[in-house]
Design a protein around this motif. Structure first.
Motif, PDB file in Angstrom:
ATOM      1  N   ILE A 158       1.348   7.811   0.136  1.00  0.00           N
ATOM      2  CA  ILE A 158       2.771   7.728   0.498  1.00  0.00           C
ATOM      3  C   ILE A 158       2.880   7.325   1.975  1.00  0.00           C
ATOM      4  N   GLY A 159       1.978   7.882   2.793  1.00  0.00           N
ATOM      5  CA  GLY A 159       1.942   7.486   4.209  1.00  0.00           C
ATOM      6  C   GLY A 159       1.704   5.990   4.354  1.00  0.00           C
ATOM      7  N   GLY A 160       0.782   5.452   3.563  1.00  0.00           N
ATOM      8  CA  GLY A 160       0.490   4.015   3.614  1.00  0.00           C
ATOM      9  C   GLY A 160       1.699   3.184   3.213  1.00  0.00           C
ATOM     10  N   ALA A 161       2.436   3.656   2.214  1.00  0.00           N
ATOM     11  CA  ALA A 161       3.628   2.913   1.773  1.00  0.00           C
ATOM     12  C   ALA A 161       4.705   2.928   2.858  1.00  0.00           C
ATOM     13  N   VAL A 162       4.836   4.053   3.547  1.00  0.00           N
ATOM     14  CA  VAL A 162       5.827   4.138   4.639  1.00  0.00           C
ATOM     15  C   VAL A 162       5.440   3.182   5.764  1.00  0.00           C
ATOM     16  N   VAL A 163       4.152   3.168   6.131  1.00  0.00           N
ATOM     17  CA  VAL A 163       3.704   2.261   7.200  1.00  0.00           C
ATOM     18  C   VAL A 163       3.975   0.812   6.790  1.00  0.00           C
ATOM     19  N   PHE A 164       3.710   0.491   5.524  1.00  0.00           N
ATOM     20  CA  PHE A 164       4.005  -0.874   5.053  1.00  0.00           C
ATOM     21  C   PHE A 164       5.496  -1.196   5.213  1.00  0.00           C
ATOM     22  N   LEU A 165       6.360  -0.256   4.827  1.00  0.00           N
ATOM     23  CA  LEU A 165       7.802  -0.525   4.921  1.00  0.00           C
ATOM     24  C   LEU A 165       8.279  -0.668   6.373  1.00  0.00           C
ATOM     25  N   CYS A 166       7.453  -0.224   7.312  1.00  0.00           N
ATOM     26  CA  CYS A 166       7.787  -0.388   8.732  1.00  0.00           C
ATOM     27  C   CYS A 166       7.095  -1.606   9.331  1.00  0.00           C
ATOM     28  N   SER A 167       6.322  -2.327   8.539  1.00  0.00           N
ATOM     29  CA  SER A 167       5.575  -3.469   9.067  1.00  0.00           C
ATOM     30  C   SER A 167       6.433  -4.738   9.034  1.00  0.00           C
ATOM     31  N   ARG A 168       5.967  -5.757   9.741  1.00  0.00           N
ATOM     32  CA  ARG A 168       6.704  -7.019   9.785  1.00  0.00           C
ATOM     33  C   ARG A 168       6.829  -7.625   8.386  1.00  0.00           C
ATOM     34  N   ALA A 169       5.767  -7.485   7.585  1.00  0.00           N
ATOM     35  CA  ALA A 169       5.780  -8.070   6.236  1.00  0.00           C
ATOM     36  C   ALA A 169       6.917  -7.519   5.378  1.00  0.00           C
ATOM     37  N   ALA A 170       7.421  -6.347   5.736  1.00  0.00           N
ATOM     38  CA  ALA A 170       8.457  -5.697   4.919  1.00  0.00           C
ATOM     39  C   ALA A 170       9.848  -5.841   5.523  1.00  0.00           C
ATOM     40  N   ASP A 171      10.001  -6.727   6.531  1.00  0.00           N
ATOM     41  CA  ASP A 171      11.290  -6.690   7.232  1.00  0.00           C
ATOM     42  C   ASP A 171      12.451  -7.294   6.439  1.00  0.00           C
ATOM     43  N   ASN A 172      12.157  -7.896   5.259  1.00  0.00           N
ATOM     44  CA  ASN A 172      13.260  -8.337   4.396  1.00  0.00           C
ATOM     45  C   ASN A 172      13.273  -7.574   3.073  1.00  0.00           C
ATOM     46  N   ILE A 173      12.588  -6.438   3.053  1.00  0.00           N
ATOM     47  CA  ILE A 173      12.662  -5.545   1.882  1.00  0.00           C
ATOM     48  C   ILE A 173      13.694  -4.478   2.209  1.00  0.00           C
ATOM     49  N   THR A 174      14.769  -4.441   1.462  1.00  0.00           N
ATOM     50  CA  THR A 174      15.777  -3.396   1.691  1.00  0.00           C
ATOM     51  C   THR A 174      16.520  -3.102   0.399  1.00  0.00           C
ATOM     52  N   GLY A 175      16.861  -1.839   0.215  1.00  0.00           N
ATOM     53  CA  GLY A 175      17.524  -1.409  -1.017  1.00  0.00           C
ATOM     54  C   GLY A 175      16.575  -1.317  -2.196  1.00  0.00           C
ATOM     55  N   SER A 176      15.273  -1.307  -1.904  1.00  0.00           N
ATOM     56  CA  SER A 176      14.258  -1.325  -2.970  1.00  0.00           C
ATOM     57  C   SER A 176      13.627   0.049  -3.185  1.00  0.00           C
ATOM     58  N   GLU A 177      12.853   0.092  -4.276  1.00  0.00           N
ATOM     59  CA  GLU A 177      12.064   1.295  -4.571  1.00  0.00           C
ATOM     60  C   GLU A 177      10.598   0.901  -4.678  1.00  0.00           C
ATOM     61  N   ILE A 178       9.717   1.650  -4.022  1.00  0.00           N
ATOM     62  CA  ILE A 178       8.275   1.502  -4.248  1.00  0.00           C
ATOM     63  C   ILE A 178       7.846   2.724  -5.054  1.00  0.00           C
ATOM     64  N   THR A 179       7.283   2.459  -6.224  1.00  0.00           N
ATOM     65  CA  THR A 179       6.937   3.539  -7.149  1.00  0.00           C
ATOM     66  C   THR A 179       5.420   3.734  -7.176  1.00  0.00           C
ATOM     67  N   LEU A 180       4.970   4.954  -6.885  1.00  0.00           N
ATOM     68  CA  LEU A 180       3.524   5.273  -6.893  1.00  0.00           C
ATOM     69  C   LEU A 180       3.318   6.379  -7.917  1.00  0.00           C
ATOM     70  N   ASP A 181       3.264   5.993  -9.185  1.00  0.00           N
ATOM     71  CA  ASP A 181       3.352   7.014 -10.242  1.00  0.00           C
ATOM     72  C   ASP A 181       2.278   6.911 -11.314  1.00  0.00           C
ATOM     73  N   GLY A 182       1.187   6.154 -11.060  1.00  0.00           N
ATOM     74  CA  GLY A 182       0.109   6.075 -12.046  1.00  0.00           C
ATOM     75  C   GLY A 182       0.573   5.621 -13.419  1.00  0.00           C
ATOM     76  N   GLY A 183       1.702   4.891 -13.474  1.00  0.00           N
ATOM     77  CA  GLY A 183       2.199   4.369 -14.745  1.00  0.00           C
ATOM     78  C   GLY A 183       3.265   5.224 -15.434  1.00  0.00           C
ATOM     79  N   TRP A 184       3.654   6.324 -14.797  1.00  0.00           N
ATOM     80  CA  TRP A 184       4.632   7.267 -15.402  1.00  0.00           C
ATOM     81  C   TRP A 184       5.839   6.529 -15.965  1.00  0.00           C
ATOM     82  N   THR A 185       6.475   5.686 -15.133  1.00  0.00           N
ATOM     83  CA  THR A 185       7.738   5.070 -15.556  1.00  0.00           C
ATOM     84  C   THR A 185       7.532   3.732 -16.296  1.00  0.00           C
ATOM     85  N   ALA A 186       6.251   3.367 -16.549  1.00  0.00           N
ATOM     86  CA  ALA A 186       5.999   2.101 -17.259  1.00  0.00           C
ATOM     87  C   ALA A 186       6.181   2.256 -18.765  1.00  0.00           C
ATOM     88  N   ARG A 187       6.230   3.505 -19.244  1.00  0.00           N
ATOM     89  CA  ARG A 187       6.339   3.666 -20.702  1.00  0.00           C
ATOM     90  C   ARG A 187       7.655   4.323 -21.091  1.00  0.00           C
TER      91      ARG A 187
END
Ligand code: NAD
Length: 259
Positions: free
Chosen positions: A230-259
């Motif tokens: 989760i820490g890694g995902a937060v750092v990514f969302l603060c990186s330059r590569a993520a500066d046009n990602i907004t209003g999104s969800e990053i899901t780290l759930d081992g496939g929970w919501t895929a089924r």
């Protein structure tokens, strides 16, 4: 991270919040810690982060009240000159069927898991807008996307957090302020350990068997998401590569919501 920033991470004395604060400290961010805990726990968390060579402070605001949240944001602004990164992470859980759900637990979960994020946004956004920069990350949950029995208040609050995330993203879309949600599945923290303990007691299982049963029911990878992921995902969302990602969800759930 493009330059040293100030990050306020709510509920960062334990679990996911502490891992997020540490990931941001490792990137050179000044950190305002917050949460409950003994003086020894709080000092251990502060020292762990300060080992990264960054300034770290702690504010013990109770996020169940709007005044507590406002105090926390104002104290961070006074101490560090502003809030650049806001991670709304503090959260609690209670499980019971709706007809048995204590009204007081409903109120507490909505206050800490949802209203606190609103109040933090309300208080921090004007400063971000004035400085032309903000990264807001709301720690929601797969329970912001799907339901589970016995979790009415938590699921309602987390769905609310996803909605709040979208509105904050839209209202600040041109302001260099992004707002996104992170949706973890099972992460082994004190919040989830309580549910493992309850399952072990209910079904007469040892801890390992109760962990396996909990994962098997929901998380196809059959392993916990790590707090540092989760820490890694937060750092990514603060990186330059993520500066046009907004209003999104990053899901780290081992496939929970895929089924
Ligand atoms: P945790 O119990 O380890 O940590 C919760 C943190 O919130 C602690 O620092 C605690 O002191 C703080 N907190 C609780 N009530 C507070 C209050 N009134 N005022 C200030 N701080 C308060 O739990 P965690 O698993 O690390 O959960 C962190 C967030 O991640 C929560 O929002 C939770 O809903 C979410 N989440 C957790 C999981 C999981 O599997 N653990 C999955 C999805 C989402």
């Amino acid at each position: 991270m493009q330059q040293p920033r100030t990050a306020l991470v709510t509920g960062s004395t334990s679990g996911i919040g502490l891992a997020v604060a540490e990931a941001l400290a490792a990137e050179g961010c000044r950190i305002m810690l917050n949460g409950l805990g003994t003086p020894e726990q709080i000092e251990a968390a502060r020292a762990k982060l300060a080992a990264h060579g960054v300034e770290v402070d702690f504010h013990g605001a109770d996020l169940a009240s709007a005044a507590g949240v406002e105090d926390l944001v104002r104290a961070t602004e006074a101490r560090f000159g502003g809030v650049d990164i806001l991670v709304n992470n503090a959260g609690i859980q209670h499980t019971a069927r709706i007809e048995d759900f204590p009204a007081e637990r409903w109120d507490a979960i909505l206050a800490i898991n949802l209203s606190a994020a609103f109040h933090a946004l309300r208080c921090a956004l004007p400063g971000m807008q004035a400085r032309g920069f903000g990264r807001i990350i709301n720690i929601a949950s797969v329970h912001g996307q799907v339901g589970s029995v016995d979790k009415s208040a938590y699921v309602a609050a987390k769905h609310g957090v996803i909605g709040l995330t979208k509105v904050a993203a839209l209202e600040n879309a041109e302001a260099n302020i992004t707002c996104n949600a992170i949706c973890p599945g099972w992460v082994l923290t004190p919040l989830v350990q309580k549910q493992i303990d309850a399952r072990a007691a209910r079904d007469g299982l040892d801890n390992a068997a109760a962990e396996r049963a909990l994962l098997a029911e929901k998380q196809p990878s059959l392993r916990f998401t790590r707090p540092e992921d989760i820490g890694g995902a937060v750092v990514f969302l603060c990186s330059r590569a993520a500066d046009n990602i907004t209003g999104s969800e990053i899901t780290l759930d081992g496939g929970w919501t895929a089924r």
